[in-house]
Motif scaffolding. Structure first.
Motif, PDB file in Angstrom:
ATOM      1  N   PHE A 157      -2.732   8.707  -2.798  1.00  0.00           N
ATOM      2  CA  PHE A 157      -3.343   8.941  -1.491  1.00  0.00           C
ATOM      3  C   PHE A 157      -2.938   7.841  -0.509  1.00  0.00           C
ATOM      4  N   GLN A 158      -2.868   6.622  -0.989  1.00  0.00           N
ATOM      5  CA  GLN A 158      -2.413   5.509  -0.168  1.00  0.00           C
ATOM      6  C   GLN A 158      -0.997   5.776   0.350  1.00  0.00           C
ATOM      7  N   PHE A 159      -0.127   6.240  -0.527  1.00  0.00           N
ATOM      8  CA  PHE A 159       1.262   6.529  -0.167  1.00  0.00           C
ATOM      9  C   PHE A 159       1.306   7.660   0.864  1.00  0.00           C
ATOM     10  N   VAL A 160       0.476   8.685   0.664  1.00  0.00           N
ATOM     11  CA  VAL A 160       0.434   9.811   1.602  1.00  0.00           C
ATOM     12  C   VAL A 160      -0.057   9.362   2.973  1.00  0.00           C
ATOM     13  N   VAL A 161      -1.103   8.555   3.006  1.00  0.00           N
ATOM     14  CA  VAL A 161      -1.638   8.082   4.294  1.00  0.00           C
ATOM     15  C   VAL A 161      -0.595   7.244   5.028  1.00  0.00           C
ATOM     16  N   GLU A 162       0.111   6.387   4.307  1.00  0.00           N
ATOM     17  CA  GLU A 162       1.185   5.600   4.930  1.00  0.00           C
ATOM     18  C   GLU A 162       2.255   6.521   5.511  1.00  0.00           C
ATOM     19  N   SER A 163       2.565   7.580   4.759  1.00  0.00           N
ATOM     20  CA  SER A 163       3.571   8.547   5.216  1.00  0.00           C
ATOM     21  C   SER A 163       3.081   9.295   6.456  1.00  0.00           C
ATOM     22  N   LEU A 164       1.813   9.676   6.457  1.00  0.00           N
ATOM     23  CA  LEU A 164       1.239  10.409   7.587  1.00  0.00           C
ATOM     24  C   LEU A 164       1.200   9.551   8.850  1.00  0.00           C
ATOM     25  N   GLU A 165       0.892   8.284   8.689  1.00  0.00           N
ATOM     26  CA  GLU A 165       0.834   7.385   9.851  1.00  0.00           C
ATOM     27  C   GLU A 165       2.199   7.286  10.513  1.00  0.00           C
ATOM     28  N   GLU A 166       3.248   7.200   9.701  1.00  0.00           N
ATOM     29  CA  GLU A 166       4.588   7.154  10.280  1.00  0.00           C
ATOM     30  C   GLU A 166       4.992   8.503  10.851  1.00  0.00           C
ATOM     31  N   GLY A 219       3.561  -1.727  -4.935  1.00  0.00           N
ATOM     32  CA  GLY A 219       4.347  -0.510  -5.046  1.00  0.00           C
ATOM     33  C   GLY A 219       5.142  -0.239  -3.784  1.00  0.00           C
ATOM     34  N   GLN A 220       5.931   0.820  -3.820  1.00  0.00           N
ATOM     35  CA  GLN A 220       6.699   1.209  -2.648  1.00  0.00           C
ATOM     36  C   GLN A 220       5.769   1.752  -1.564  1.00  0.00           C
ATOM     37  N   GLN A 221       6.145   1.514  -0.319  1.00  0.00           N
ATOM     38  CA  GLN A 221       5.354   1.979   0.807  1.00  0.00           C
ATOM     39  C   GLN A 221       5.871   3.329   1.274  1.00  0.00           C
ATOM     40  N   GLY A 222       4.943   4.245   1.589  1.00  0.00           N
ATOM     41  CA  GLY A 222       5.328   5.577   2.028  1.00  0.00           C
ATOM     42  C   GLY A 222       5.862   5.596   3.446  1.00  0.00           C
ATOM     43  N   GLY A 223       6.635   6.633   3.768  1.00  0.00           N
ATOM     44  CA  GLY A 223       7.143   6.808   5.120  1.00  0.00           C
ATOM     45  C   GLY A 223       8.611   7.175   5.155  1.00  0.00           C
ATOM     46  N   GLU A 224       8.984   7.940   6.180  1.00  0.00           N
ATOM     47  CA  GLU A 224      10.356   8.409   6.298  1.00  0.00           C
ATOM     48  C   GLU A 224      11.350   7.269   6.493  1.00  0.00           C
ATOM     49  N   MET A 225      10.979   6.282   7.311  1.00  0.00           N
ATOM     50  CA  MET A 225      11.907   5.176   7.546  1.00  0.00           C
ATOM     51  C   MET A 225      12.149   4.377   6.271  1.00  0.00           C
ATOM     52  N   LYS A 226      11.102   4.176   5.478  1.00  0.00           N
ATOM     53  CA  LYS A 226      11.276   3.473   4.203  1.00  0.00           C
ATOM     54  C   LYS A 226      12.201   4.255   3.280  1.00  0.00           C
ATOM     55  N   ALA A 227      12.061   5.580   3.298  1.00  0.00           N
ATOM     56  CA  ALA A 227      12.912   6.426   2.460  1.00  0.00           C
ATOM     57  C   ALA A 227      14.370   6.304   2.879  1.00  0.00           C
ATOM     58  N   PHE A 269      -6.918   8.213  11.869  1.00  0.00           N
ATOM     59  CA  PHE A 269      -6.695   8.035  10.432  1.00  0.00           C
ATOM     60  C   PHE A 269      -7.834   7.286   9.744  1.00  0.00           C
ATOM     61  N   LYS A 270      -8.664   6.595  10.516  1.00  0.00           N
ATOM     62  CA  LYS A 270      -9.787   5.876   9.919  1.00  0.00           C
ATOM     63  C   LYS A 270     -10.751   6.829   9.228  1.00  0.00           C
ATOM     64  N   LYS A 271     -10.778   8.071   9.690  1.00  0.00           N
ATOM     65  CA  LYS A 271     -11.684   9.052   9.090  1.00  0.00           C
ATOM     66  C   LYS A 271     -11.282   9.395   7.653  1.00  0.00           C
ATOM     67  N   LEU A 272     -10.035   9.118   7.308  1.00  0.00           N
ATOM     68  CA  LEU A 272      -9.593   9.372   5.937  1.00  0.00           C
ATOM     69  C   LEU A 272     -10.176   8.362   4.952  1.00  0.00           C
ATOM     70  N   ASN A 273     -10.700   7.249   5.480  1.00  0.00           N
ATOM     71  CA  ASN A 273     -11.287   6.230   4.603  1.00  0.00           C
ATOM     72  C   ASN A 273     -12.497   6.758   3.845  1.00  0.00           C
ATOM     73  N   ASN A 274     -13.119   7.786   4.387  1.00  0.00           N
ATOM     74  CA  ASN A 274     -14.310   8.347   3.747  1.00  0.00           C
ATOM     75  C   ASN A 274     -13.980   9.337   2.637  1.00  0.00           C
ATOM     76  N   PHE A 275     -12.694   9.672   2.523  1.00  0.00           N
ATOM     77  CA  PHE A 275     -12.278  10.605   1.468  1.00  0.00           C
ATOM     78  C   PHE A 275     -11.961   9.802   0.213  1.00  0.00           C
ATOM     79  N   ARG A 276     -12.771   9.940  -0.794  1.00  0.00           N
ATOM     80  CA  ARG A 276     -12.649   9.126  -2.001  1.00  0.00           C
ATOM     81  C   ARG A 276     -11.760   9.793  -3.047  1.00  0.00           C
ATOM     82  N   VAL A 277     -10.865   8.999  -3.599  1.00  0.00           N
ATOM     83  CA  VAL A 277      -9.970   9.460  -4.663  1.00  0.00           C
ATOM     84  C   VAL A 277     -10.065   8.461  -5.809  1.00  0.00           C
ATOM     85  N   LYS A 278     -10.066   8.933  -7.033  1.00  0.00           N
ATOM     86  CA  LYS A 278     -10.220   8.052  -8.196  1.00  0.00           C
ATOM     87  C   LYS A 278      -9.057   7.073  -8.302  1.00  0.00           C
TER      88      LYS A 278
END
Length: 461
Positions: free
Chosen positions: A48-57, A179-187, A163-172
Motif C-alpha cells: 500500500f505504501q508503494f501504491v500511495v507513492e505511485s499515486l502521488e507521482e 525498499g524501492q520507492q514507487g512511481g513512474e520516474m523511479k521506474a 492523499f491524507k485521507k488514505l491514512n485512515n485506510f488500514r492494511v496489515k
C-alpha cells in the motif's frame, strides 16, 4: 463522461486507456481503493505504501497536463453506481489486466455502459497464438501521453484528491524504510541505469545475493504495479541490444528480454495443480514454532536467516534465495506450503499473484519435480565468503570464513548470541530426499512439459 480506472497501471506513459479517453473529450481519472483487494489477501502495508507513492507521482503527472486524479474508497461497483448517478451515462477506460477487471466487466454489462479495455488478449489461447499476440503487442508503437487532460467541472462529492485521507485506510503489516520507492520516474530511472551499464554482469551475478541486487534490472515491483509498461521496457532494451557492439552485451540483454516475456506468459497461464501422488502424504504435521523461526530469520541456518531478514528489511530477494527459503520450509522441513506462500507474498514488494503462485508450485513439486535444496551446500556456492550473511546477521559479523555457513561448529558458538539450528539440517535434507525418492519410484511421472512452458522462472528481471 469518460472515466479512466487506474489499478495496477500507475503511470501516464504508454497508457492507452488514458490516451484514448483524452481524445474522446473530458476525462475523469479515478483510482479506487477496493477493500477486497487489501483485506483478506496477501497484500500488506508495504504494498500500500508503494501504491500511495505511485499515486502521488501519478497525480502530479496528470496535474501537469491540466487534469486531476481522484480517489475513492469502497467497492468498485458502488463507486461506479455513484458515478453513473452523477453523469447518467459513462464510458469506462481500463487495461484488461486490471485486478478489478472482472468486476468492472460485470458491472458494465449489467448497467449497459460502455467499457473500452486495452492491452493484448492473452488468456485461454494456444501457446503459439499467445506468442504471436505477445510479440505483436510488444512491437506496437508506444501510446502517446496526452497533451492535455480536461477534467469535468462537475465531480461527485464522494471523490477526493487529498492523499491524507488514505491514512485512515488500514492494511496489515508494516511499512519498510529500505525498499524501492514507487512511481513512474523511479521506474524509468531504474530501467535507464540498468541499460546504461548495470546489465553488463546480469547473467554472471544473477544467483549471487548481493551482486544481483545491483546487476538485476530491479524492475519487478514497477512492473507489478504498472509504474512502467512491459512494452516500454521491451522496446528500450531491444533498442539497446541492437546498438551493442560487444556480443557479450547482446547475450546479457537477450537473456533479460527472454525472462521479461516469460513473466508475461506466466501471468496468462491457468495453473494446474498436478502435484505428484503422495507428496501430500510425506508432509509432516504443522509446526508453528518452525514456521515462526523461519519467518523471523531465526532458524540457526545462516543463509536462510540472512535471506529472510533481508526480505523483511528490503522487500526483495533474488530468485536463488527465493527458491532456497521456499524449498527449506516446504520441502526440507516438509511443511504445507500454503501458509509460507502467503507470508512470502506479504513480504515481496513485487508480489504478483499469478507469478508468485507459479513460483511456489514450481518449488513445491506441483509443477514438475519437488526441488529439495541443501541450504548449507548451496549457501556456500552463492555466498562463499559470507558477505551477505554478515550484512544481515550481525551476530556472525566477526566469525571466521570457515564457520560462516555452519557456525554451530565454531568452538565458541554459544558466545556468539546466534540461534542454534532448529533442526539437524543435514539429516532433514537427507530424510526429505529419501521420502520424495520413494514416492517418485511408486508414483506416476510428472506431466510432460508443454511447448513454450518455462522450466524455471527467474524473478531477477
Amino acid at each position: 463522461m469518460n472515466i479512466v480506472l487506474f489499478n495496477n497501471d500507475l503511470r501516464i506513459s504508454d497508457h492507452q486507456p488514458l490516451t484514448e479517453a483524452a481524445r474522446a473529450g473530458e476525462v475523469l481519472p479515478v483510482y479506487v481503493v477496493e477493500p477486497s483487494q487489501w483485506k483478506g489477501t496477501p497484500l500488506s502495508a508495504r504494498h500500500f505504501q508503494f501504491v500511495v507513492e505511485s499515486l502521488e507521482e501519478l497525480s502530479k503527472g496528470i496535474e501537469e497536463k491540466g487534469g486531476e486524479l481522484f480517489l475513492a474508497i469502497g467497492k468498485i461497483e458502488t463507486v461506479l453506481d455513484k458515478l453513473l448517478d452523477t453523469y447518467d451515462s459513462i464510458n469506462l477506460f481500463a487495461h484488461n489486466d486490471s485486478r478489478l477487471m472482472e468486476k468492472i466487466k460485470e458491472w458494465a454489462q449489467q448497467n449497459q455502459q460502455l467499457l473500452f479495455s486495452f492491452g493484448p488478449d492473452l488468456e485461454n489461447i494456444s501457446v503459439k497464438l499467445l506468442n504471436n499476440r505477445l510479440n505483436s503487442y510488444l512491437k506496437e508503437p508506444i501510446a502517446e501521453v496526452p497533451n492535455r487532460i480536461d477534467v469535468p467541472s462537475k465531480t461527485p462529492d464522494f471523490l477526493f484528491a487529498d492523499f491524507k485521507k488514505l491514512n485512515n485506510f488500514r492494511v496489515k503489516g508494516s511499512k519498510i524504510r529500505f525498499g524501492q520507492q514507487g512511481g513512474e520516474m523511479k521506474a524509468i530511472e531504474t530501467l535507464d541505469s540498468f541499460l546504461e551499464g548495470r546489465f553488463a554482469n546480469y547473467i554472471e551475478n544473477q544467483q549471487k545475493p548481493l551482486p544481483s541486487s545491483l546487476s538485476s534490472s530491479r524492475l519487478s515491483a514497477y512492473i507489478t504495479w504498472g509504474n512502467i509498461s512491459v512494452r516500454y521496457i521491451y522496446q528500450k532494451a531491444d533498442e539497446k541490444l541492437q546498438a551493442c557492439e560487444l556480443e557479450e552485451d547482446k547475450i546479457q540483454l537477450a537473456e533479460f528480454l527472454s525472462k521479461l516475456t516469460a513473466r508475461v506468459k506466466i501471468c496468462c497461464m491457468k495453473m494446474q495443480h498436478q502435484q505428484m501422488a503422495g507428496v501430500r502424504g510425506i508432509k509432516t504435521d504443522w509446526n508453528e514454532d518452525w514456521f515462526q523461526r523461519w519467518l523471523q530469520g531465526r532458524t540457526g541456518i545462516p543463509i536462510i536467516d540472512a535471506a529472510m531478514r533481508s526480505l523483511e528489511k528490503t522487500g526483495w530477494m533474488n530468485f536463488s534465495l527465493r527458491a532456497m527459503v521456499t524449498s527449506f520450509i516446504a520441502n526440507t522441513l516438509l511443511l504445507d506450503e500454503k501458509k509460507p506462500s502467503a507470508a512470502l507474498a506479504e513480504l515481496y514488494l513485487d508480489y504478483e499473484p499469478a507469478v508468485h503462485d507459479f513460483y511456489i508450485q514450481q518449488q513445491a513439486g506441483m509443477i514438475g519435480r519437488m526441488k529439495i535444496i541443501d541450504p548449507v551446500k548451496v549457501g556456500r556456492q552463492l555466498d562463499p565468503d559470507g558477505t551477505f550473511i554478515r550484512r544481515y546477521i550481525p551476530e556472525l559479523s566477526k566469525l571466521p570464513d570457515e564457520y560462516i555457513h555452519e557456525p554451530w561448529l565454531y568452538p565458541a558458538f554459544y558466545q556468539l548470541g546466534y540461534e542454534a539450528p532448529m533442526v539437524d539440517v543435514n539429516k532433514a535434507y537427507k530424510n526429505a530426499r529419501l521420502q520424495y525418492q520413494a514416492i517418485r519410484n511408486e508414483g506416476k511421472p510428472g506431466r510432460k512439459k508443454e511447448e513454450g512452458e518455462t522450466e524455471q522462472l527467474s524473478f531477477d528481471i
